[in-house]
Design a protein around this motif. Sequence first.
Motif, PDB file in Angstrom:
ATOM      1  N   MET A   1       0.857  -1.193   0.000  1.00  0.00           N
ATOM      2  CA  MET A   1       0.000   0.000   0.000  1.00  0.00           C
ATOM      3  C   MET A   1       0.889   1.238   0.000  1.00  0.00           C
ATOM      4  N   ALA A   2       0.753   2.115  -0.991  1.00  0.00           N
ATOM      5  CA  ALA A   2       1.604   3.298  -1.120  1.00  0.00           C
ATOM      6  C   ALA A   2       1.389   4.232   0.071  1.00  0.00           C
ATOM      7  N   GLU A   3       2.482   4.897   0.512  1.00  0.00           N
ATOM      8  CA  GLU A   3       2.399   5.753   1.694  1.00  0.00           C
ATOM      9  C   GLU A   3       1.457   6.929   1.485  1.00  0.00           C
ATOM     10  N   ASP A   4       1.434   7.493   0.262  1.00  0.00           N
ATOM     11  CA  ASP A   4       0.548   8.635   0.039  1.00  0.00           C
ATOM     12  C   ASP A   4      -0.916   8.225   0.181  1.00  0.00           C
ATOM     13  N   THR A   5      -1.232   6.960  -0.178  1.00  0.00           N
ATOM     14  CA  THR A   5      -2.583   6.452   0.026  1.00  0.00           C
ATOM     15  C   THR A   5      -2.832   6.164   1.497  1.00  0.00           C
ATOM     16  N   LEU A   6      -1.820   5.622   2.155  1.00  0.00           N
ATOM     17  CA  LEU A   6      -1.935   5.272   3.558  1.00  0.00           C
ATOM     18  C   LEU A   6      -2.240   6.479   4.419  1.00  0.00           C
ATOM     19  N   PHE A   7      -1.699   7.638   4.050  1.00  0.00           N
ATOM     20  CA  PHE A   7      -1.883   8.849   4.853  1.00  0.00           C
ATOM     21  C   PHE A   7      -2.848   9.839   4.205  1.00  0.00           C
ATOM     22  N   SER A   8      -3.768   9.349   3.412  1.00  0.00           N
ATOM     23  CA  SER A   8      -4.712  10.238   2.731  1.00  0.00           C
ATOM     24  C   SER A   8      -5.830  10.712   3.647  1.00  0.00           C
ATOM     25  N   GLY A   9      -5.876  10.188   4.865  1.00  0.00           N
ATOM     26  CA  GLY A   9      -6.934  10.567   5.804  1.00  0.00           C
ATOM     27  C   GLY A   9      -8.094   9.592   5.736  1.00  0.00           C
ATOM     28  N   GLU A  10      -8.860   9.490   6.836  1.00  0.00           N
ATOM     29  CA  GLU A  10      -9.998   8.581   6.848  1.00  0.00           C
ATOM     30  C   GLU A  10     -11.018   9.008   5.794  1.00  0.00           C
ATOM     31  N   SER A  11     -11.565   8.029   5.112  1.00  0.00           N
ATOM     32  CA  SER A  11     -12.502   8.314   4.031  1.00  0.00           C
ATOM     33  C   SER A  11     -13.484   7.162   3.950  1.00  0.00           C
ATOM     34  N   ILE A  12     -14.182   7.096   2.841  1.00  0.00           N
ATOM     35  CA  ILE A  12     -15.187   6.051   2.676  1.00  0.00           C
ATOM     36  C   ILE A  12     -14.550   4.669   2.621  1.00  0.00           C
ATOM     37  N   ASN A  13     -13.244   4.582   2.262  1.00  0.00           N
ATOM     38  CA  ASN A  13     -12.626   3.264   2.110  1.00  0.00           C
ATOM     39  C   ASN A  13     -11.329   3.075   2.894  1.00  0.00           C
ATOM     40  N   ILE A  14     -11.071   3.898   3.911  1.00  0.00           N
ATOM     41  CA  ILE A  14      -9.906   3.685   4.760  1.00  0.00           C
ATOM     42  C   ILE A  14     -10.207   4.197   6.170  1.00  0.00           C
ATOM     43  N   GLU A  15      -9.786   3.407   7.166  1.00  0.00           N
ATOM     44  CA  GLU A  15     -10.027   3.767   8.564  1.00  0.00           C
ATOM     45  C   GLU A  15      -8.803   3.375   9.380  1.00  0.00           C
ATOM     46  N   ARG A  41      -9.947  -0.557   3.628  1.00  0.00           N
ATOM     47  CA  ARG A  41      -8.835  -1.009   4.469  1.00  0.00           C
ATOM     48  C   ARG A  41      -8.983  -0.442   5.878  1.00  0.00           C
ATOM     49  N   ILE A  42      -8.592  -1.253   6.856  1.00  0.00           N
ATOM     50  CA  ILE A  42      -8.434  -0.792   8.238  1.00  0.00           C
ATOM     51  C   ILE A  42      -6.952  -0.914   8.565  1.00  0.00           C
ATOM     52  N   VAL A  43      -6.353   0.170   9.017  1.00  0.00           N
ATOM     53  CA  VAL A  43      -4.922   0.181   9.330  1.00  0.00           C
ATOM     54  C   VAL A  43      -4.765   0.270  10.839  1.00  0.00           C
ATOM     55  N   PHE A  44      -4.145  -0.738  11.436  1.00  0.00           N
ATOM     56  CA  PHE A  44      -3.905  -0.761  12.876  1.00  0.00           C
ATOM     57  C   PHE A  44      -2.488  -0.264  13.145  1.00  0.00           C
ATOM     58  N   GLY A  45      -2.377   0.701  14.071  1.00  0.00           N
ATOM     59  CA  GLY A  45      -1.063   1.237  14.412  1.00  0.00           C
ATOM     60  C   GLY A  45      -0.884   2.680  13.998  1.00  0.00           C
ATOM     61  N   ILE A  46      -1.972   3.336  13.579  1.00  0.00           N
ATOM     62  CA  ILE A  46      -1.938   4.756  13.207  1.00  0.00           C
ATOM     63  C   ILE A  46      -3.037   5.479  13.965  1.00  0.00           C
ATOM     64  N   ASP A  47      -2.687   6.577  14.602  1.00  0.00           N
ATOM     65  CA  ASP A  47      -3.657   7.377  15.336  1.00  0.00           C
ATOM     66  C   ASP A  47      -4.608   8.037  14.346  1.00  0.00           C
ATOM     67  N   ASP A  48      -5.921   7.839  14.548  1.00  0.00           N
ATOM     68  CA  ASP A  48      -6.901   8.344  13.568  1.00  0.00           C
ATOM     69  C   ASP A  48      -7.041   9.848  13.615  1.00  0.00           C
ATOM     70  N   ALA A  88       5.995  -1.569   6.870  1.00  0.00           N
ATOM     71  CA  ALA A  88       6.955  -0.824   7.686  1.00  0.00           C
ATOM     72  C   ALA A  88       6.957   0.642   7.276  1.00  0.00           C
ATOM     73  N   ILE A  89       6.899   1.532   8.283  1.00  0.00           N
ATOM     74  CA  ILE A  89       6.927   2.971   8.042  1.00  0.00           C
ATOM     75  C   ILE A  89       7.782   3.620   9.124  1.00  0.00           C
ATOM     76  N   ASN A  90       8.874   4.243   8.697  1.00  0.00           N
ATOM     77  CA  ASN A  90       9.753   4.963   9.645  1.00  0.00           C
ATOM     78  C   ASN A  90      10.136   4.085  10.839  1.00  0.00           C
ATOM     79  N   ASP A  91      10.637   2.886  10.533  1.00  0.00           N
ATOM     80  CA  ASP A  91      11.124   1.946  11.553  1.00  0.00           C
ATOM     81  C   ASP A  91      10.013   1.404  12.451  1.00  0.00           C
ATOM     82  N   LYS A  92       8.761   1.631  12.085  1.00  0.00           N
ATOM     83  CA  LYS A  92       7.647   1.062  12.822  1.00  0.00           C
ATOM     84  C   LYS A  92       6.794   0.234  11.853  1.00  0.00           C
ATOM     85  N   THR A  93       6.075  -0.722  12.415  1.00  0.00           N
ATOM     86  CA  THR A  93       5.294  -1.621  11.571  1.00  0.00           C
ATOM     87  C   THR A  93       3.816  -1.513  11.911  1.00  0.00           C
TER      88      THR A  93
END
Length: 492
Positions: A1-15, A41-48, A88-93
């Motif tokens: 999953m590309a980082e720019d997509t990962l950090f696009s903010g919560e939307s209809i298809n990412i939480e 997608r649901i991403v665990f390990g990122i503050d919403d 993995a993102i910035n030494d965190k998973t």
Amino acid sequence: MAEDTLFSGESINIEYKVEVPSKSEKYMKTVVAYANGRGGRIVFGIDDKSLEVVGMNPDTIFQTMDAITNAVSDSCEPKIYPDVALQAINDKTVIVMEIHPGPMRPYYIKKQGLVDGTYVRVSGTSRHAEGYMLKELILEGQNRYFDSEPCQGLQVTDEDIEKLCRELKEAALKNTWNDSEKAAIRDVTKNVLLTWGVLREQNGEILPTNAYALLTGQMRMQPVIQCAVFKGVDRAYFVDRREYDGPIQNQVDAAFQYVLEKINMGMQIKGIYRQDVYELPVDSVRELIANAAAHRSYLEPGNIQVAILDDRLEITSPGMLLNTVSLKKMVEGYSKLRNPAIASAFAYMKIIEKWGTGIPKVLRECKEYGLPEPELIDFDGDFRVNMYRKTQISEIQETTQTTQTTQTTTQTTQTTTQTSSLELTDNDKEILRVILYNPELTQKELALELNWTVDRVKYYLNKMKKQAVIKRVGSSHTGHWELLIEADILYM
């Protein structure tokens, strides 16, 4: 999953979830909502809230992945099998769980049951499916259509069928201008109506379907098209309003005529001839109203609304877009029929085409007319198209020596008119004042600051971008807003 997509903010298809909740039901609503919709997608390990990468505990991360997969499989009915992966993102998973659109809708939380445990995704949140949504999901999962289902309590005779066949052909002839095309129009018969799904044969008996009821105006709760003119650029003050009932094809024609009566007409000179020209491309107006009637959800109790405001024409159709349909696909010409029986009847009557050409045609005609690009909005269970007007049009006088000269004149006239007649609403000014002092705010942060919904913020920002009042510089996450007007006007 590309980082720019990962950090696009919560939307209809990412939480995002900062951690895996101890009670799986807290995220299982989103799981079934994604399966009932277009996936996500649901991403665990990122503050919403801050989008800070917290990461998951590396010592137990694989056990956590197994626990997530088992919880989804055990909690949902029919079973949902997610794709769970590490990133993995910035030494965190973090753990990324992807839910694909399911073919066996409706999906629901087993413990809550079908009625209470079915959820859908609306405006970036997971909501309990209302009764009509649940019915639509059940039909979709069984590859059935509401308009082709038998209409409860309605009976039909051979005389009724012959009458509808005559009326459909009369409408087709009325909507056809070319003599050769008129000659090619064939009679509608009972077998044709059966093929379309307007009638249905069951145990040797001919039954009228919901499409038959809608086309004859005999639905128990027959929907109407509501039309209105409003003063200004919001729906605060009515100038005029009408409701059109009866057969839905007649409603489309009546609503179209209403718009023609209320919008402005100018004059265009081509050579030595004078032509009357409406401020909006009339074929596109008719197309949008007809599409609303053909593609709306007839399970939802709301009505189609055609609203004329100072700066735009709004056409709102009840029902979210179907799961395989997106705004991007619509612009590219993709179409999926929600009401195939009605669509077949409308296509025969020359009201619509069934090739997905409607939206691309509208976009093209508005561009040729020198108008801003129409806005397509999928929000809160409804679908809306905004077609923006030439805000002042008393007379259009153009000479058409060359196509290039005509297009340049139209665009120049439009730009001058929009600049000179700019009017900001109180809502416009409120959001602009916040941006003036905090230009780095994202759409989500603006919504929190104003106590608005994100969709409401998006609506006003998109509108003002089209009016050249504001523009976004840089990305949606790290960029900033720039005002294109004098700040003094915000306090007038």
